[in-house]
Motif scaffolding. Sequence first.
Motif, PDB file in Angstrom:
ATOM      1  N   GLU A 513       0.822  -1.211   0.000  1.00  0.00           N
ATOM      2  CA  GLU A 513       0.000   0.000   0.000  1.00  0.00           C
ATOM      3  C   GLU A 513       0.857   1.262   0.000  1.00  0.00           C
ATOM      4  O   GLU A 513       0.479   2.281  -0.582  1.00  0.00           O
ATOM      5  N   LYS A 514       2.024   1.193   0.626  1.00  0.00           N
ATOM      6  CA  LYS A 514       2.942   2.343   0.606  1.00  0.00           C
ATOM      7  C   LYS A 514       3.485   2.578  -0.806  1.00  0.00           C
ATOM      8  O   LYS A 514       3.606   3.727  -1.252  1.00  0.00           O
ATOM      9  N   GLN A 515       3.804   1.485  -1.489  1.00  0.00           N
ATOM     10  CA  GLN A 515       4.270   1.620  -2.867  1.00  0.00           C
ATOM     11  C   GLN A 515       3.173   2.193  -3.769  1.00  0.00           C
ATOM     12  O   GLN A 515       3.440   2.992  -4.664  1.00  0.00           O
ATOM     13  N   ASP A 516       1.935   1.788  -3.497  1.00  0.00           N
ATOM     14  CA  ASP A 516       0.806   2.346  -4.254  1.00  0.00           C
ATOM     15  C   ASP A 516       0.675   3.839  -4.008  1.00  0.00           C
ATOM     16  O   ASP A 516       0.367   4.608  -4.934  1.00  0.00           O
ATOM     17  N   LEU A 517       0.903   4.273  -2.765  1.00  0.00           N
ATOM     18  CA  LEU A 517       0.835   5.703  -2.430  1.00  0.00           C
ATOM     19  C   LEU A 517       1.923   6.483  -3.165  1.00  0.00           C
ATOM     20  O   LEU A 517       1.653   7.565  -3.713  1.00  0.00           O
ATOM     21  N   ILE A 518       3.120   5.943  -3.209  1.00  0.00           N
ATOM     22  CA  ILE A 518       4.224   6.606  -3.932  1.00  0.00           C
ATOM     23  C   ILE A 518       3.878   6.709  -5.421  1.00  0.00           C
ATOM     24  O   ILE A 518       4.081   7.756  -6.060  1.00  0.00           O
ATOM     25  N   LYS A 519       3.306   5.636  -5.955  1.00  0.00           N
ATOM     26  CA  LYS A 519       2.905   5.646  -7.365  1.00  0.00           C
ATOM     27  C   LYS A 519       1.828   6.703  -7.604  1.00  0.00           C
ATOM     28  O   LYS A 519       1.853   7.433  -8.609  1.00  0.00           O
ATOM     29  N   ASP A 520       0.893   6.795  -6.670  1.00  0.00           N
ATOM     30  CA  ASP A 520      -0.190   7.779  -6.770  1.00  0.00           C
ATOM     31  C   ASP A 520       0.372   9.196  -6.760  1.00  0.00           C
ATOM     32  O   ASP A 520      -0.043  10.058  -7.548  1.00  0.00           O
ATOM     33  N   LEU A 521       1.319   9.475  -5.868  1.00  0.00           N
ATOM     34  CA  LEU A 521       1.935  10.811  -5.778  1.00  0.00           C
ATOM     35  C   LEU A 521       2.738  11.135  -7.039  1.00  0.00           C
ATOM     36  O   LEU A 521       2.784  12.286  -7.470  1.00  0.00           O
ATOM     37  N   LYS A 522       3.351  10.121  -7.634  1.00  0.00           N
ATOM     38  CA  LYS A 522       4.083  10.334  -8.895  1.00  0.00           C
ATOM     39  C   LYS A 522       3.123  10.707 -10.016  1.00  0.00           C
ATOM     40  O   LYS A 522       3.406  11.579 -10.843  1.00  0.00           O
ATOM     41  N   ASN A 523       1.975  10.051 -10.041  1.00  0.00           N
ATOM     42  CA  ASN A 523       0.960  10.390 -11.054  1.00  0.00           C
ATOM     43  C   ASN A 523       0.482  11.822 -10.888  1.00  0.00           C
ATOM     44  O   ASN A 523       0.260  12.536 -11.868  1.00  0.00           O
ATOM     45  N   ILE A 524       0.314  12.238  -9.626  1.00  0.00           N
ATOM     46  CA  ILE A 524      -0.117  13.613  -9.347  1.00  0.00           C
ATOM     47  C   ILE A 524       0.921  14.605  -9.860  1.00  0.00           C
ATOM     48  O   ILE A 524       0.582  15.651 -10.425  1.00  0.00           O
ATOM     49  N   GLY A 525       2.212  14.284  -9.671  1.00  0.00           N
ATOM     50  CA  GLY A 525       3.295  15.190 -10.087  1.00  0.00           C
ATOM     51  C   GLY A 525       3.783  14.955 -11.488  1.00  0.00           C
ATOM     52  O   GLY A 525       4.883  15.403 -11.844  1.00  0.00           O
ATOM     53  N   ASN A 526       2.984  14.223 -12.328  1.00  0.00           N
ATOM     54  CA  ASN A 526       3.395  13.907 -13.707  1.00  0.00           C
ATOM     55  C   ASN A 526       4.780  13.266 -13.741  1.00  0.00           C
ATOM     56  O   ASN A 526       5.653  13.651 -14.529  1.00  0.00           O
ATOM     57  N   GLY A 527       4.999  12.306 -12.858  1.00  0.00           N
ATOM     58  CA  GLY A 527       6.271  11.587 -12.817  1.00  0.00           C
ATOM     59  C   GLY A 527       7.226  12.083 -11.744  1.00  0.00           C
ATOM     60  O   GLY A 527       8.216  11.423 -11.438  1.00  0.00           O
ATOM     61  N   SER A 528       6.944  13.264 -11.169  1.00  0.00           N
ATOM     62  CA  SER A 528       7.818  13.820 -10.130  1.00  0.00           C
ATOM     63  C   SER A 528       7.225  13.548  -8.750  1.00  0.00           C
ATOM     64  O   SER A 528       6.009  13.515  -8.576  1.00  0.00           O
ATOM     65  N   ILE A 529       8.106  13.366  -7.778  1.00  0.00           N
ATOM     66  CA  ILE A 529       7.678  13.212  -6.389  1.00  0.00           C
ATOM     67  C   ILE A 529       8.700  13.891  -5.495  1.00  0.00           C
ATOM     68  O   ILE A 529       9.900  13.902  -5.798  1.00  0.00           O
ATOM     69  N   CYS A 530       8.234  14.471  -4.404  1.00  0.00           N
ATOM     70  CA  CYS A 530       9.131  15.152  -3.473  1.00  0.00           C
ATOM     71  C   CYS A 530      10.146  14.149  -2.922  1.00  0.00           C
ATOM     72  O   CYS A 530       9.766  13.067  -2.447  1.00  0.00           O
ATOM     73  N   PRO A 531      11.442  14.468  -2.959  1.00  0.00           N
ATOM     74  CA  PRO A 531      12.474  13.536  -2.471  1.00  0.00           C
ATOM     75  C   PRO A 531      12.270  13.132  -1.003  1.00  0.00           C
ATOM     76  O   PRO A 531      12.551  11.998  -0.624  1.00  0.00           O
ATOM     77  N   VAL A 532      11.784  14.075  -0.197  1.00  0.00           N
ATOM     78  CA  VAL A 532      11.566  13.765   1.220  1.00  0.00           C
ATOM     79  C   VAL A 532      10.470  12.707   1.363  1.00  0.00           C
ATOM     80  O   VAL A 532      10.613  11.735   2.107  1.00  0.00           O
TER      81      VAL A 532
END
Length: 995
Positions: A513-532
Amino acid sequence: MFGDYNSFCEDDSLLAQVLDTEHTRPQDAETDVKAAGEFVPEGLPLGIDQRKQDNSSASEIGVICGGDTEHGFQTPESDPLDNKEDLGDSLLDELPSSQLLYFAEMRQPSTGSERSAGTKKMDVSKCSSLDKIWRASSPCPDSEHKNRSTEFSRDLKSDSCKNTSLKDHLKNALTENAKAQTLKVSKTKQLKEAILSEEICVARKAIGSSSVDIGPFYGLPSKVKDLFWQLRGIETLYEWQHDCLTLECLQQRKNLIYSLPTSGGKTLVAEILILQELLCMQKDVLMILPYVAIVQEKVWGLSNFGIELGFLVEEYAGSKGRFPPIKRRCKKSLYIATIEKGHMLVNSLIETDRIGDLGLVVVDELHMLGEGSRGATLEMTLAKILYTSKSTHIVGMSATLNNVGDLQKFLQAEYYTKNFRPVELKEYIKIRDTIYEVDSKAENGFTFSRLLNFKYSSNLKKADPDHIIALVTEVIPKYSCLIFCPTKKNCENVASMVCKYLNKEFRSHREKEKQDLIKDLKNIGNGSICPVLKQTIPFGVAYHHSGLTNDERKSIEEAYSRGVLCLLACTATLAAGVNLPARRVILRAPYVANDFLKKNQYKQMIGRAGRAGIDNAGESILIVQEKDKHLVQDLVTSPLENCYSNLLPEFTKGMQNLLLSLVGLRIAVTQEEVYNFLCHTLLGVQQQLLSKEKSLSELVKDGLEGLIEKGLLTVKIMEKDQNSKITLAITRLGKAAYKGSIDLSYCNLLYKELKKGLEGLVLESSLHLLYLATPYDMVSNCSPNWMIYLRQFNQLSAAEQTVADMVGVPESFIAKKASGQAIRKNVDSASVNRLYLTFILYTLLKETNIWSVSEKFNLSRGYVQNLLTSAASFASCVLHFCEQELEEFWVYKALLTELTKHLTYCVKTELIPLMEVAGVLEARANQLYNAGYKTLAHLANANPETLVKMIEHLSRRQAKQIVSSAKMLLTEKAEALQEEVELLLKVPTDIPGTS
């Protein structure tokens, strides 16, 4: 059976006996026919009277309150009512439609047996289910009146038919069977509506009477109780909630203030009162909430009730809301509004003489009366309601109230309070290596509790001198934890530091589920996610502050609610925003930014600890440095801060704004009338404390003179019978200012810039219009990056560079700033900063990607998001400013309407219909669109189970809420169109030549 019709009718074996009985005992035969018409399947619910036998009395209500299914409560898979109604409906389906019509006609009572108009209680058990089907109607009083008239006329008709033989009736019925059309409307649905309509009738009479009988559920239909169980998991109320709902002052429709600690269940009481007003009193309701996010959450949560119970839920937040709202004839509306939009709504209702339609106003977080310009706006709203409508009653609630006497006097309200909390909260203070328990009875406010005995390595002790890691790992991952930090940067640092020293075992907890959340945040950022976040989420840790986009915050909040994330490092805004409780709350320091914590803020933060239905305890730990020890002693022992009027400190947003609208709405048109109104405000109650230098009458005089100088008011002298009377009148500019809720500090400047725009409005692109819609209040905090500014300037077309020249920002000035040269030419810094903000918005509308724009301008995503939200709201205000009073600005109306829509959603055009649904943000809208749900109708008619299967990371609860929100929005739009159609078709009463 297959012979001639008449041959069947001449069958002596059945009909001859019936006819013989009919002749010998006509009265009994008539009774038998009626009984047939009133046949009700066993177990089919008839109405409120029958339900009363099955429900425990109100006085026996327990003290158990449930949470939703995800929080450990078992919600029933299906509504018990639905099962019964489905059974009844299947039996009724066996009858041909002409038989239904015949039985419905035959069961009409004779004229002599009509119920008297003064009957106090309906005999619901005598109403047949068939009758309910054909009399099913909305709770609209007009339609009920029509139904009664129809029934009366049918009564007369049935009298003439009573002597007709049963044989003839059966002949007619069988003939009609062949001709009858199948009912197009589901009988189950009609039956449900009929039962609810009957129950509401009974409930309305119970509420209106002085009887102590409060019905099956506080004067509401028993269906409401079922809905609270199905949708919220709430089966019974706390004892205090029952006491509060049965207060005599509420029965007498007096105003009420009630106060309980956080998590005490205040909102449920307000919701029950709202439903009473909408369903039983047939009045509209206004609910005022402090933040846009909470408004959207409440619209999302109450849409299900609106769909099931037949009222509308309308959102008034940001740029959303109609002024004045559409006047509904049948369905009533629940307006859920922010403080600012609530004020505009009340102004529009007063202006159109419809304030009496508002039966109830509910104010959450009433203590915000004492908080700056928003407090001044809330005070103005409540004062106007009190002054202009005697039929509207006000209910205010808060967890942090102190000087309640002043508020009672202002609101003319009763007061109810209880020191009740479903989950015990223990407060601790940590100083160095010792933890003390907060004890109000102790001399210094806290008593010795325990020593910290965690074994820390020297490296860890250096990195974490406050033992945050030790305090956190006592709780997570089994339970949830919040760490409140003074600043946004501190949130990110704490989240990173905690993860750096957590064991690897934390990564395996709900890893998928954590990996799904990271994937979801990447989709929101068009492939980008906050490093923190990329570093911390695998450990179940994240940060939460205004630097995140709305989509990111929503995803993190949902993951925390589900237990995927067990620790959030957050700022103080979370305490007053979305409801995210925890087992343990840690306050990193007794500061918000650089300001020492106030008692109200402290109580709001620690109030997040302890989750009803999940935790059996809650803890808060405040980490204190030695130097702040004496301040913290005062903090824990001092009472809550008093709530003071902000009309004076916020002069242009408070006092002057109020005076202007009083004259504009013709509430007060002389200085004496204005003074009289001011005496009824919170400022009037507290004038001895707040205005020591000047009296209230002097303040009124000064305020009016200031408005006259600004050209917003004029003085008129009216002479009558040799007596002169000085009255005040509002100018066109003044009226536009209060209608648009424009800060009077910027009112004249906005008018000049709009007027100048008419001389040469550049429409090659949206840049010029965007500049006019860029909010003034964000200009002072803007610090342009001059190299980025110059780069954006060089990308402008020739027409767009003309816009920059028109607003007074030459390219040469930016170039010199970027190269560090001295500037001799005097250029208005406010215009320079405002154009820079306009460039950000312009880029954002072109790219519709907050991530890329924030990187391009080297700003946080949250700042860009906040600018966009503020611009949408300000564009809406400018639209209202131009709309009616200032005819010279007619050209801006259409332009600003479209611009406001683009700023509100800032997505591709095809996603806008989906984004209108409460709770659906850009990432979710993209998912839905790609799955084939491209319109509002698609969502409103979607199957929640199918949505869960097709849309990633969508829970069943969220799917149901999306569908109900879409249904509500679709219903609201359809109702609006229906009202418009009926208005167009209405025959005018003043046609020339008619008497």
